[in-house]
Design a protein around this motif. Structure first.
Motif, PDB file in Angstrom:
ATOM      1  N   LEU A 193       0.856  -1.187   0.000  1.00  0.00           N
ATOM      2  CA  LEU A 193       0.000   0.000   0.000  1.00  0.00           C
ATOM      3  C   LEU A 193       0.891   1.235   0.000  1.00  0.00           C
ATOM      4  O   LEU A 193       1.911   1.279   0.708  1.00  0.00           O
ATOM      5  N   HIS A 194       0.489   2.218  -0.777  1.00  0.00           N
ATOM      6  CA  HIS A 194       1.265   3.444  -0.909  1.00  0.00           C
ATOM      7  C   HIS A 194       0.330   4.630  -0.691  1.00  0.00           C
ATOM      8  O   HIS A 194      -0.822   4.615  -1.136  1.00  0.00           O
ATOM      9  N   ALA A 195       0.823   5.652  -0.009  1.00  0.00           N
ATOM     10  CA  ALA A 195      -0.051   6.784   0.317  1.00  0.00           C
ATOM     11  C   ALA A 195       0.710   8.100   0.307  1.00  0.00           C
ATOM     12  O   ALA A 195       1.903   8.159   0.625  1.00  0.00           O
ATOM     13  N   ARG A 196      -0.033   9.145  -0.070  1.00  0.00           N
ATOM     14  CA  ARG A 196       0.465  10.523   0.046  1.00  0.00           C
ATOM     15  C   ARG A 196      -0.574  11.315   0.828  1.00  0.00           C
ATOM     16  O   ARG A 196      -1.738  11.414   0.420  1.00  0.00           O
ATOM     17  N   LEU A 197      -0.146  11.875   1.941  1.00  0.00           N
ATOM     18  CA  LEU A 197      -1.024  12.644   2.816  1.00  0.00           C
ATOM     19  C   LEU A 197      -0.793  14.132   2.552  1.00  0.00           C
ATOM     20  O   LEU A 197       0.316  14.632   2.701  1.00  0.00           O
ATOM     21  N   THR A 198      -1.842  14.830   2.142  1.00  0.00           N
ATOM     22  CA  THR A 198      -1.718  16.254   1.801  1.00  0.00           C
ATOM     23  C   THR A 198      -2.502  17.096   2.805  1.00  0.00           C
ATOM     24  O   THR A 198      -3.723  16.939   2.920  1.00  0.00           O
ATOM     25  N   PRO A 199      -1.825  17.953   3.556  1.00  0.00           N
ATOM     26  CA  PRO A 199      -2.556  18.821   4.493  1.00  0.00           C
ATOM     27  C   PRO A 199      -3.367  19.874   3.739  1.00  0.00           C
ATOM     28  O   PRO A 199      -2.877  20.487   2.794  1.00  0.00           O
ATOM     29  N   VAL A 200      -4.608  20.056   4.134  1.00  0.00           N
ATOM     30  CA  VAL A 200      -5.483  21.057   3.532  1.00  0.00           C
ATOM     31  C   VAL A 200      -5.639  22.245   4.453  1.00  0.00           C
ATOM     32  O   VAL A 200      -5.535  23.403   4.038  1.00  0.00           O
ATOM     33  N   SER A 201      -5.881  21.969   5.717  1.00  0.00           N
ATOM     34  CA  SER A 201      -6.022  23.027   6.710  1.00  0.00           C
ATOM     35  C   SER A 201      -5.496  22.512   8.047  1.00  0.00           C
ATOM     36  O   SER A 201      -6.100  21.623   8.651  1.00  0.00           O
ATOM     37  N   VAL A 202      -4.366  23.051   8.483  1.00  0.00           N
ATOM     38  CA  VAL A 202      -3.745  22.567   9.721  1.00  0.00           C
ATOM     39  C   VAL A 202      -3.452  23.716  10.694  1.00  0.00           C
ATOM     40  O   VAL A 202      -2.715  23.536  11.659  1.00  0.00           O
ATOM     41  N   ASP A 203      -4.050  24.870  10.446  1.00  0.00           N
ATOM     42  CA  ASP A 203      -3.807  26.021  11.325  1.00  0.00           C
ATOM     43  C   ASP A 203      -4.538  25.888  12.649  1.00  0.00           C
ATOM     44  O   ASP A 203      -4.042  26.329  13.691  1.00  0.00           O
ATOM     45  N   ASP A 204      -5.728  25.315  12.599  1.00  0.00           N
ATOM     46  CA  ASP A 204      -6.527  25.148  13.818  1.00  0.00           C
ATOM     47  C   ASP A 204      -6.250  23.760  14.382  1.00  0.00           C
ATOM     48  O   ASP A 204      -6.682  22.750  13.812  1.00  0.00           O
ATOM     49  N   PRO A 205      -5.533  23.649  15.513  1.00  0.00           N
ATOM     50  CA  PRO A 205      -5.205  22.332  16.058  1.00  0.00           C
ATOM     51  C   PRO A 205      -6.434  21.544  16.497  1.00  0.00           C
ATOM     52  O   PRO A 205      -6.368  20.324  16.666  1.00  0.00           O
ATOM     53  N   GLY A 206      -7.565  22.230  16.636  1.00  0.00           N
ATOM     54  CA  GLY A 206      -8.792  21.540  17.024  1.00  0.00           C
ATOM     55  C   GLY A 206      -9.498  20.880  15.865  1.00  0.00           C
ATOM     56  O   GLY A 206     -10.382  20.042  16.071  1.00  0.00           O
ATOM     57  N   LYS A 207      -9.129  21.246  14.643  1.00  0.00           N
ATOM     58  CA  LYS A 207      -9.748  20.636  13.467  1.00  0.00           C
ATOM     59  C   LYS A 207      -8.760  20.660  12.303  1.00  0.00           C
ATOM     60  O   LYS A 207      -8.675  21.632  11.558  1.00  0.00           O
ATOM     61  N   LEU A 208      -8.024  19.591  12.180  1.00  0.00           N
ATOM     62  CA  LEU A 208      -7.068  19.453  11.095  1.00  0.00           C
ATOM     63  C   LEU A 208      -7.769  18.774   9.915  1.00  0.00           C
ATOM     64  O   LEU A 208      -8.615  17.916  10.098  1.00  0.00           O
ATOM     65  N   GLN A 209      -7.401  19.178   8.717  1.00  0.00           N
ATOM     66  CA  GLN A 209      -8.042  18.603   7.529  1.00  0.00           C
ATOM     67  C   GLN A 209      -6.988  18.173   6.522  1.00  0.00           C
ATOM     68  O   GLN A 209      -6.019  18.899   6.250  1.00  0.00           O
ATOM     69  N   PHE A 210      -7.192  16.960   5.967  1.00  0.00           N
ATOM     70  CA  PHE A 210      -6.223  16.373   5.042  1.00  0.00           C
ATOM     71  C   PHE A 210      -6.941  15.694   3.884  1.00  0.00           C
ATOM     72  O   PHE A 210      -8.116  15.336   3.985  1.00  0.00           O
ATOM     73  N   VAL A 211      -6.197  15.494   2.824  1.00  0.00           N
ATOM     74  CA  VAL A 211      -6.595  14.593   1.739  1.00  0.00           C
ATOM     75  C   VAL A 211      -5.506  13.534   1.638  1.00  0.00           C
ATOM     76  O   VAL A 211      -4.315  13.855   1.691  1.00  0.00           O
ATOM     77  N   ILE A 212      -5.911  12.294   1.525  1.00  0.00           N
ATOM     78  CA  ILE A 212      -4.930  11.226   1.359  1.00  0.00           C
ATOM     79  C   ILE A 212      -5.243  10.455   0.083  1.00  0.00           C
ATOM     80  O   ILE A 212      -6.400  10.131  -0.193  1.00  0.00           O
ATOM     81  N   GLU A 213      -4.221  10.203  -0.700  1.00  0.00           N
ATOM     82  CA  GLU A 213      -4.336   9.401  -1.914  1.00  0.00           C
ATOM     83  C   GLU A 213      -3.577   8.098  -1.677  1.00  0.00           C
ATOM     84  O   GLU A 213      -2.406   8.126  -1.305  1.00  0.00           O
ATOM     85  N   THR A 214      -4.243   6.975  -1.878  1.00  0.00           N
ATOM     86  CA  THR A 214      -3.602   5.686  -1.651  1.00  0.00           C
ATOM     87  C   THR A 214      -3.748   4.791  -2.872  1.00  0.00           C
ATOM     88  O   THR A 214      -4.654   4.966  -3.693  1.00  0.00           O
ATOM     89  N   GLU A 215      -2.859   3.828  -2.946  1.00  0.00           N
ATOM     90  CA  GLU A 215      -2.896   2.858  -4.031  1.00  0.00           C
ATOM     91  C   GLU A 215      -2.438   1.515  -3.484  1.00  0.00           C
ATOM     92  O   GLU A 215      -1.461   1.444  -2.729  1.00  0.00           O
ATOM     93  N   VAL A 216      -3.149   0.463  -3.823  1.00  0.00           N
ATOM     94  CA  VAL A 216      -2.755  -0.892  -3.453  1.00  0.00           C
ATOM     95  C   VAL A 216      -2.163  -1.551  -4.694  1.00  0.00           C
ATOM     96  O   VAL A 216      -2.789  -1.548  -5.754  1.00  0.00           O
ATOM     97  N   ARG A 217      -0.975  -2.111  -4.556  1.00  0.00           N
ATOM     98  CA  ARG A 217      -0.281  -2.707  -5.698  1.00  0.00           C
ATOM     99  C   ARG A 217       0.032  -4.167  -5.435  1.00  0.00           C
ATOM    100  O   ARG A 217       0.400  -4.561  -4.334  1.00  0.00           O
ATOM    101  N   GLN A 218      -0.109  -4.973  -6.494  1.00  0.00           N
ATOM    102  CA  GLN A 218       0.254  -6.391  -6.435  1.00  0.00           C
ATOM    103  C   GLN A 218       0.871  -6.784  -7.761  1.00  0.00           C
ATOM    104  O   GLN A 218       0.335  -6.449  -8.819  1.00  0.00           O
ATOM    105  N   PHE A 219       2.004  -7.450  -7.716  1.00  0.00           N
ATOM    106  CA  PHE A 219       2.750  -7.827  -8.921  1.00  0.00           C
ATOM    107  C   PHE A 219       3.090  -6.591  -9.756  1.00  0.00           C
ATOM    108  O   PHE A 219       3.126  -6.641 -10.984  1.00  0.00           O
TER     109      PHE A 219
END
Length: 231
Positions: A193-219
């Protein structure tokens, strides 16, 4: 030149594969291919004597435990076969990374932070995983397992990238949107499994927001692609 006459009592030497994959008994369905054996199936084949005095290359598939491997090596030695094992018994990712209590329910191993916001893990299926207990065929890994593996990778990526910065705080991870595409079957064989975590809004420590893109690979090919937004 000599000619050998074949009759009903003359048989060609039996050809038995000496390189194959072994998987947990739960994945019996995939063992219809003679290149894949379950643990019990390989034990039976070794005890039959058909592999005596041969060197076998055994690739580890999903669900095989250290206990299984020790037993296979013992039976192989008793049967006069030499086993060369390719692969390792994977240790599960840490409980606090994937938010799971039970060892059997952790779907990740070899969790690595490869770069800033970039992560990789091996798929790790335990035979007693809660999502495998009532699956019928055993030929492939059902989609719900893939979704849970991706969810665990999301949690782990957050914990490794941001949770370590505030170890005294406890965060709840909530998915707002999920886009998941299956491009092929996932079989109970090694996968990553491979992932890239992209922060969208991290200024407010009470509500952090992210987008994550993942891919599952076999062979070397993508089995699923996944995009999720979390807050």
């Amino acid at each position: 030149m000599s000619v050998v006459r074949l009759d009903s009592t003359t048989r060609a030497p039996e050809t038995v594969a000496t390189t194959f994959v072994v998987v947990a008994d739960r994945f019996l369905g995939i063992s219809a291919d003679d290149r894949v054996h379950t643990v019990s199936g390989l034990v039976a084949l070794l005890r039959s004597g058909r592999l005596a005095d041969r060197e076998l290359t055994v690739h580890l598939g999903q669900g095989v435990t250290r206990h299984d491997l020790d037993y296979l090596e013992h039976v192989g030695q008793t049967a006069g076969a030499r086993l060369r094992v390719v692969g390792e018994i994977a240790e599960p990712a840490r409980r606090h990374h994937v938010h799971k209590y039970q060892h059997s329910n952790v779907l990740l191993a070899g969790l690595t932070r490869e770069n800033e916001n970039v992560f990789r893990a091996d798929l790790r299926l335990d035979s007693d995983n809660e999502l495998l207990l009532d699956h019928q065929t055993g030929e492939h890994v059902q989609g719900i397992v893939v979704i849970e593996a991706v969810r665990q990778l999301f949690l782990a990526a957050f914990e490794l990238e941001y949770g370590v910065r505030r170890p005294q705080e406890h965060f709840y991870i909530v998915w707002n949107n999920v886009d998941l595409r299956f491009t092929s079957f996932l079989f109970p064989l090694p996968a990553t499994l491979h992932a890239r975590l992209t922060p969208v809004s991290v200024d407010d420590p009470g509500k952090l927001q992210f987008v994550i893109e993942t891919e599952v690979r076999q062979f070397g090919k993508a089995v699923t692609a996944h995009l999720a937004e979390s807050a």
